[in-house]
Design an enzyme around this catalytic site. Structure first.
Site, PDB file in Angstrom:
ATOM      1  N   SER A 138      16.742  -0.477  38.800  1.00 40.71           N
ATOM      2  CA  SER A 138      15.997  -0.691  39.933  1.00 40.71           C
ATOM      3  C   SER A 138      14.921  -1.246  39.925  1.00 40.71           C
ATOM      4  O   SER A 138      14.055  -0.973  39.013  1.00 40.71           O
ATOM      5  CB  SER A 138      15.945   1.101  40.288  1.00 40.71           C
ATOM      6  N   TYR A 151      14.417  10.071  38.230  1.00 37.46           N
ATOM      7  CA  TYR A 151      15.338   8.936  38.439  1.00 37.46           C
ATOM      8  C   TYR A 151      14.748   7.570  37.979  1.00 37.46           C
ATOM      9  O   TYR A 151      15.151   6.826  37.375  1.00 37.46           O
ATOM     10  CB  TYR A 151      15.676   8.707  40.102  1.00 37.46           C
TER      11      TYR A 151
END
Length: 256
Positions: A138, A151
């Site tokens: 990400s 996350y």
């Protein structure tokens, strides 16, 4: 990575980025296996597509990963590409003591899951021609968002693991990192229509153009993620982090 004639396993392939990638790779002449927890979602992703197959997998379950990998290799011995895409994102308040169930689930799914599946598949892949492993991280691996701290930490760890894996498998298996920006999917509530996020179809089109490049870049980075990916190298990390977290705070406040 070859453009066609691969047999590709994609985790989290029943929705979002995983489904979009699966269908586009299938359109390019690849056999595609999509894996996820829900068979109904996998069946919808595969509907009307010959040589596209849906197999259930609980990426948070170590024993299930082991048995799943054995089944894939037995049923699809030509599998030569693994794309670790499955993941979860949970909002959390880390400034005070809390229930850590979400944090622990995030680490298990986003970090241990890919590591375990790579371990279960790596010997098979290393023996295949034109083998590749793609780990989906990400933009938040490089500039973290406070509201989803665990996350972001798992994606940063997977980025680091991917760099090490690339070196360990040099000249045997191609190792690629795909770091998406914020994309309109169902990863978090309301995200699929959230303004300012990249539309999924637009992202997938840009993504596949990058995969089509020869040689394939070691990092697949659409234009929208460059701001985060290169913030530290360009000396603007604090600026990028402050802007990101302020935007998130305003967005969440407006939704309450």
């Amino acid at each position: 990575m070859k453009r066609s004639d691969n047999t590709i396993l994609i985790t989290g392939g029943g929705s979002g980025i995983g489904e979009a990638m699966a269908q586009r790779f299938h359109d390019r002449g690849n056999t595609v296996i999509v894996a996820g927890r829900r068979q109904d979602a996998l069946d919808r992703a595969c509907a009307g597509r010959e040589n596209m197959h849906g197999l259930t997998l609980d990426i948070a379950d170590a024993a299930d990963i082991t048995s799943f990998a054995r089944r894939v290799v037995a049923d699809f011995p030509a599998v030569n590409v693994l794309i670790n895409n499955a993941g979860i994102m949970r909002y959390e308040e880390i400034g005070a003591a809390r229930d850590l169930a979400d944090a622990e689930a995030t680490v298990t799914t986003n970090l241990l899951g890919p590591i375990r599946l790579i371990d279960a598949m790596v010997d098979h892949l290393a023996a295949r021609d034109d083998a590749a492993i793609v780990n989906v991280t990400s933009g938040l691996a490089f500039v973290p968002m406070t509201a989803t701290a665990t996350y972001c930490a798992t994606k940063a760890a997977l980025h680091s693991y991917t760099v090490s894996l690339r070196d360990a498998l040099r000249d045997r298996v191609e190792v690629i990192e795909l770091a998406p920006p914020a994309v309109q999917t169902d990863l978090t509530p309301g995200q699929s229509t959230r303004p300012g996020y990249q539309p999924l179809e637009e992202f997938a089109d840009e993504l596949m153009a990058l995969f089509d490049a020869q040689p394939t870049p070691p990092e697949i980075l659409v234009q929208r993620v460059h701001n985060l990916r290169f913030a530290e190298a360009e000396g603007r990390f604090d600026e990028a982090a402050n802007a990101l977290n302020e935007m998130v705070r305003k967005t969440r406040a407006a939704q309450q």
